[in-house]
Design a protein around this motif. Sequence first.
Motif, PDB file in Angstrom:
ATOM      1  N   VAL A 153      10.713  51.990   0.800  1.00  0.00           N
ATOM      2  CA  VAL A 153       9.432  51.959   1.510  1.00  0.00           C
ATOM      3  C   VAL A 153       9.102  53.350   2.056  1.00  0.00           C
ATOM      4  O   VAL A 153       7.965  53.827   1.938  1.00  0.00           O
ATOM      5  N   VAL A 154      10.099  54.023   2.635  1.00  0.00           N
ATOM      6  CA  VAL A 154       9.896  55.377   3.167  1.00  0.00           C
ATOM      7  C   VAL A 154       9.568  56.345   2.032  1.00  0.00           C
ATOM      8  O   VAL A 154       8.650  57.167   2.148  1.00  0.00           O
ATOM      9  N   CYS A 155      10.296  56.253   0.922  1.00  0.00           N
ATOM     10  CA  CYS A 155      10.040  57.121  -0.233  1.00  0.00           C
ATOM     11  C   CYS A 155       8.631  56.897  -0.780  1.00  0.00           C
ATOM     12  O   CYS A 155       7.901  57.861  -1.037  1.00  0.00           O
ATOM     13  N   ALA A 200      15.671  58.955   5.933  1.00  0.00           N
ATOM     14  CA  ALA A 200      16.963  58.947   5.250  1.00  0.00           C
ATOM     15  C   ALA A 200      17.298  60.372   4.836  1.00  0.00           C
ATOM     16  O   ALA A 200      16.393  61.185   4.591  1.00  0.00           O
ATOM     17  N   ALA A 201      18.584  60.656   4.755  1.00  0.00           N
ATOM     18  CA  ALA A 201      19.027  61.998   4.365  1.00  0.00           C
ATOM     19  C   ALA A 201      20.412  61.892   3.759  1.00  0.00           C
ATOM     20  O   ALA A 201      21.174  60.985   4.095  1.00  0.00           O
ATOM     21  N   LYS A 202      20.725  62.857   2.876  1.00  0.00           N
ATOM     22  CA  LYS A 202      22.030  62.825   2.231  1.00  0.00           C
ATOM     23  C   LYS A 202      22.575  64.234   2.053  1.00  0.00           C
ATOM     24  O   LYS A 202      21.857  65.212   2.250  1.00  0.00           O
ATOM     25  N   THR A 203      23.842  64.293   1.691  1.00  0.00           N
ATOM     26  CA  THR A 203      24.482  65.557   1.350  1.00  0.00           C
ATOM     27  C   THR A 203      24.979  65.461  -0.079  1.00  0.00           C
ATOM     28  O   THR A 203      25.035  64.374  -0.667  1.00  0.00           O
ATOM     29  N   HIS A 204      25.351  66.602  -0.619  1.00  0.00           N
ATOM     30  CA  HIS A 204      25.961  66.679  -1.948  1.00  0.00           C
ATOM     31  C   HIS A 204      27.158  67.602  -1.849  1.00  0.00           C
ATOM     32  O   HIS A 204      27.179  68.523  -1.014  1.00  0.00           O
ATOM     33  N   PHE A 205      28.133  67.398  -2.712  1.00  0.00           N
ATOM     34  CA  PHE A 205      29.238  68.340  -2.827  1.00  0.00           C
ATOM     35  C   PHE A 205      29.286  68.821  -4.264  1.00  0.00           C
ATOM     36  O   PHE A 205      29.330  68.021  -5.200  1.00  0.00           O
ATOM     37  N   VAL A 233      13.974  62.489   3.712  1.00  0.00           N
ATOM     38  CA  VAL A 233      12.656  61.867   3.647  1.00  0.00           C
ATOM     39  C   VAL A 233      12.400  61.136   4.964  1.00  0.00           C
ATOM     40  O   VAL A 233      13.274  60.436   5.473  1.00  0.00           O
ATOM     41  N   VAL A 234      11.213  61.359   5.526  1.00  0.00           N
ATOM     42  CA  VAL A 234      10.827  60.742   6.797  1.00  0.00           C
ATOM     43  C   VAL A 234       9.473  60.072   6.599  1.00  0.00           C
ATOM     44  O   VAL A 234       8.560  60.655   6.005  1.00  0.00           O
ATOM     45  N   ALA A 235       9.344  58.858   7.097  1.00  0.00           N
ATOM     46  CA  ALA A 235       8.077  58.125   7.008  1.00  0.00           C
ATOM     47  C   ALA A 235       6.964  58.960   7.642  1.00  0.00           C
ATOM     48  O   ALA A 235       7.158  59.564   8.705  1.00  0.00           O
ATOM     49  N   PRO A 236       5.794  59.004   7.010  1.00  0.00           N
ATOM     50  CA  PRO A 236       4.705  59.851   7.512  1.00  0.00           C
ATOM     51  C   PRO A 236       4.397  59.670   8.999  1.00  0.00           C
ATOM     52  O   PRO A 236       4.177  60.650   9.711  1.00  0.00           O
ATOM     53  N   GLY A 237       4.398  58.474   9.502  1.00  0.00           N
ATOM     54  CA  GLY A 237       4.078  58.246  10.910  1.00  0.00           C
ATOM     55  C   GLY A 237       5.148  58.706  11.888  1.00  0.00           C
ATOM     56  O   GLY A 237       4.930  58.694  13.102  1.00  0.00           O
ATOM     57  N   PHE A 238       6.281  59.146  11.381  1.00  0.00           N
ATOM     58  CA  PHE A 238       7.384  59.571  12.241  1.00  0.00           C
ATOM     59  C   PHE A 238       7.719  61.048  12.083  1.00  0.00           C
ATOM     60  O   PHE A 238       8.691  61.530  12.663  1.00  0.00           O
ATOM     61  N   ARG A 239       6.920  61.776  11.344  1.00  0.00           N
ATOM     62  CA  ARG A 239       7.161  63.211  11.166  1.00  0.00           C
ATOM     63  C   ARG A 239       6.797  63.974  12.424  1.00  0.00           C
ATOM     64  O   ARG A 239       5.983  63.545  13.216  1.00  0.00           O
ATOM     65  N   ARG A 240       7.463  65.100  12.591  1.00  0.00           N
ATOM     66  CA  ARG A 240       7.268  66.002  13.743  1.00  0.00           C
ATOM     67  C   ARG A 240       7.646  65.314  15.057  1.00  0.00           C
ATOM     68  O   ARG A 240       7.127  65.635  16.111  1.00  0.00           O
ATOM     69  N   ARG A 241       8.582  64.340  14.952  1.00  0.00           N
ATOM     70  CA  ARG A 241       9.044  63.629  16.149  1.00  0.00           C
ATOM     71  C   ARG A 241      10.560  63.717  16.294  1.00  0.00           C
ATOM     72  O   ARG A 241      11.157  62.940  17.023  1.00  0.00           O
ATOM     73  N   GLY A 242      11.201  64.636  15.550  1.00  0.00           N
ATOM     74  CA  GLY A 242      12.634  64.854  15.683  1.00  0.00           C
ATOM     75  C   GLY A 242      13.505  64.047  14.740  1.00  0.00           C
ATOM     76  O   GLY A 242      14.727  64.180  14.773  1.00  0.00           O
ATOM     77  N   VAL A 243      12.908  63.224  13.893  1.00  0.00           N
ATOM     78  CA  VAL A 243      13.699  62.403  12.973  1.00  0.00           C
ATOM     79  C   VAL A 243      14.431  63.293  11.970  1.00  0.00           C
ATOM     80  O   VAL A 243      15.640  63.166  11.767  1.00  0.00           O
TER      81      VAL A 243
END
Length: 151
Positions: A16-18, A51-56, A74-84
């Motif tokens: 949904v976020v993507c 959501a966020a991930k790492t790679h090795f 990736v951050v949902a549009p309504g939650f951007r610029r809020r520290g997520v």
Amino acid sequence: MEIRQARVDDLADVAVVCDASARARWTERMLSPNEDRVALVAVTGGVVVGAAKTHFHGEPDGEAPAGHYLGGLVVAPGFRRRGVGSSLTIARLDWIWARAGRVCYFTDETNVASIRMHEALGFRLLGRFPQIRGVTADEPDAAMLLFEAVR
């Protein structure tokens, strides 16, 4: 907001976020536990908002060194610029710092918000390249930027 390790059953919520962010959907494999990488979600009011991930990468690839990398965020549009995004990035850094003293990150040079956030977290530019680990910029004339942070 809670930052926690992602679970495979978060896949539909991450989709949904993507979708809301016009980004490719993550796969089950991206959320599956793995000792070399971590996937995290940010949850507010019981809803996944990022959501966020790492790679090795065990081997260098051209100018890109081997080691831990911050991957997709990736951050949902309504939650951007809020520290997520920052919270997810700090949590990923904490996970990497428990395993290594260096982390890399790369992005398209047009992604100014991401560059500023990572610079504020101590990342420094290593170089500009036409591609990094097979990834090219979205814009035809844009470069990819490679950054690192050292603990």
